[in-house]
Design a protein around this motif. Structure first.
Motif, PDB file in Angstrom:
ATOM      1  N   HIS A   4       0.848  -1.195   0.000  1.00  0.00           N
ATOM      2  CA  HIS A   4       0.000   0.000   0.000  1.00  0.00           C
ATOM      3  C   HIS A   4       0.889   1.253   0.000  1.00  0.00           C
ATOM      4  O   HIS A   4       1.721   1.420   0.894  1.00  0.00           O
ATOM      5  N   HIS A   5       0.679   2.093  -0.987  1.00  0.00           N
ATOM      6  CA  HIS A   5       1.551   3.251  -1.228  1.00  0.00           C
ATOM      7  C   HIS A   5       0.705   4.530  -1.305  1.00  0.00           C
ATOM      8  O   HIS A   5      -0.490   4.454  -1.582  1.00  0.00           O
ATOM      9  N   PRO A   6       1.315   5.705  -1.118  1.00  0.00           N
ATOM     10  CA  PRO A   6       0.549   6.946  -1.292  1.00  0.00           C
ATOM     11  C   PRO A   6       0.068   7.056  -2.736  1.00  0.00           C
ATOM     12  O   PRO A   6       0.746   6.599  -3.652  1.00  0.00           O
ATOM     13  N   GLU A   7      -1.100   7.659  -2.918  1.00  0.00           N
ATOM     14  CA  GLU A   7      -1.601   7.852  -4.279  1.00  0.00           C
ATOM     15  C   GLU A   7      -0.763   8.887  -5.006  1.00  0.00           C
ATOM     16  O   GLU A   7      -0.079   9.700  -4.389  1.00  0.00           O
ATOM     17  N   ALA A  29       8.279   9.341   5.611  1.00  0.00           N
ATOM     18  CA  ALA A  29       8.613   8.113   6.331  1.00  0.00           C
ATOM     19  C   ALA A  29       8.372   6.899   5.434  1.00  0.00           C
ATOM     20  O   ALA A  29       9.163   5.958   5.416  1.00  0.00           O
ATOM     21  N   HIS A  30       7.286   6.933   4.664  1.00  0.00           N
ATOM     22  CA  HIS A  30       7.027   5.825   3.732  1.00  0.00           C
ATOM     23  C   HIS A  30       8.163   5.718   2.708  1.00  0.00           C
ATOM     24  O   HIS A  30       8.627   4.619   2.398  1.00  0.00           O
ATOM     25  N   LEU A  31       8.600   6.852   2.187  1.00  0.00           N
ATOM     26  CA  LEU A  31       9.682   6.844   1.178  1.00  0.00           C
ATOM     27  C   LEU A  31      10.945   6.198   1.735  1.00  0.00           C
ATOM     28  O   LEU A  31      11.687   5.542   1.009  1.00  0.00           O
ATOM     29  N   LEU A  33      11.025   3.804   3.678  1.00  0.00           N
ATOM     30  CA  LEU A  33      10.815   2.355   3.807  1.00  0.00           C
ATOM     31  C   LEU A  33      10.534   1.683   2.463  1.00  0.00           C
ATOM     32  O   LEU A  33      10.594   0.460   2.363  1.00  0.00           O
ATOM     33  N   CYS A  34      10.221   2.470   1.441  1.00  0.00           N
ATOM     34  CA  CYS A  34       9.717   1.897   0.187  1.00  0.00           C
ATOM     35  C   CYS A  34      10.572   2.310  -1.022  1.00  0.00           C
ATOM     36  O   CYS A  34      10.449   3.433  -1.514  1.00  0.00           O
ATOM     37  N   PRO A  35      11.440   1.397  -1.519  1.00  0.00           N
ATOM     38  CA  PRO A  35      12.295   1.727  -2.658  1.00  0.00           C
ATOM     39  C   PRO A  35      11.490   2.121  -3.903  1.00  0.00           C
ATOM     40  O   PRO A  35      11.888   3.004  -4.646  1.00  0.00           O
ATOM     41  N   ARG A  36      10.340   1.495  -4.097  1.00  0.00           N
ATOM     42  CA  ARG A  36       9.538   1.773  -5.289  1.00  0.00           C
ATOM     43  C   ARG A  36       9.091   3.244  -5.321  1.00  0.00           C
ATOM     44  O   ARG A  36       9.241   3.941  -6.318  1.00  0.00           O
ATOM     45  N   CYS A  37       8.564   3.743  -4.192  1.00  0.00           N
ATOM     46  CA  CYS A  37       8.093   5.129  -4.158  1.00  0.00           C
ATOM     47  C   CYS A  37       9.260   6.106  -4.137  1.00  0.00           C
ATOM     48  O   CYS A  37       9.147   7.217  -4.633  1.00  0.00           O
ATOM     49  N   ARG A  38      10.384   5.670  -3.550  1.00  0.00           N
ATOM     50  CA  ARG A  38      11.567   6.535  -3.544  1.00  0.00           C
ATOM     51  C   ARG A  38      12.011   6.809  -4.978  1.00  0.00           C
ATOM     52  O   ARG A  38      12.312   7.927  -5.343  1.00  0.00           O
TER      53      ARG A  38
END
Ligand SMILES: [Zn+2]
Length: 228
Positions: A4-7, A29-31, A33-38
């Motif tokens: 689950h990622h930010p829209e 904080a999500h970024l 933890l999440c290589p895809r969104c980074r």
């Protein structure tokens, strides 16, 4: 695995620096933890940078993350005693297993909010509010004890939840650290922590809107009465 990622809209606003910064904290904080969104965020920065170059504007000298860290510094300076230095605050982070691997941006926020005062909401749930200096949003940690069931509830405002430690489930699935969830007003949910460990979540909730100001004037028949 994070599912689950930010829209996209929220990612765009974050990259542009227009997202309310309480929400920006959850995205940052999500970024972490999440290589895809980074990666997506870096692409947005490249696109944004080249658009600015094309339009002959000055290129921004810092990214959304740096801006956010500065905002935390500013709000901490306003709310914390001036003599408390950042390094002192970091060294006072509680030895709490749920707080060990926090993303940097959240760790900094915690350091600015010590000592954390946990309130018992129910036998399964504790929470502590984190002061961010932004009053439209209530920023908090919620921790559900292992196997704990929280009460079914909904919200008057939108709620963003980032799982930081442990896992919880609701009617729609199981969520792991890094999962970024948005619950809209009226959506009812009932988080249950998994049996193996307690669950810590970071949440950002739009503060309930009090009926005051222009709206109060509109809905209050006495105030809308104009004599003569
Ligand atoms: Zn993501």
């Amino acid at each position: 695995m994070i599912r689950h990622h930010p829209e996209k809209d929220m990612m765009l606003e974050y990259a542009a620096g227009t997202l309310p910064w309480a929400l920006g904290l959850a995205v940052a904080a999500h970024l972490q933890l999440c290589p895809r969104c980074r990666q997506q965020h870096e692409q947005l920065n490249v696109i944004g940078g080249s658009l600015l170059q094309d339009s002959d504007c000055e290129q921004p000298d810092e990214g959304a993350f740096e801006r956010l860290m500065k905002r935390i510094d500013r709000s901490a300076a306003e709310s914390a005693p001036a003599e408390m230095k950042q390094s002192e605050a970091n060294s006072r982070l509680p030895a709490d297993p749920a707080l060990v691997n926090l993303p940097r941006v959240i760790r900094k926020l915690v350091a600015d909010n010590l000592p954390l005062k946990w309130q018992r909401v129910s036998p399964a749930l504790k929470m502590t509010r984190l002061n961010t200096g932004q009053e439209q949003y209530e920023v908090a940690f919620h921790r559900i004890r292992r196997g704990g069931r929280t009460a079914e509830h909904d919200h008057r405002g939108q709620e963003v939840i980032l799982v930081l430690h442990g896992r919880f489930s609701d009617a729609d699935g199981v969520y792991v650290p890094g999962d970024f969830l948005v619950r809209r007003p009226g959506e009812i949910h009932r988080p249950i922590a998994t049996e193996d460990q307690e669950c810590l979540c970071f949440s950002v909730v739009e503060a309930p809107v009090a009926v005051t100001g222009v709206l109060g004037w509109l809905v209050n028949p006495f105030l809308s009465f104009r004599p003569g």
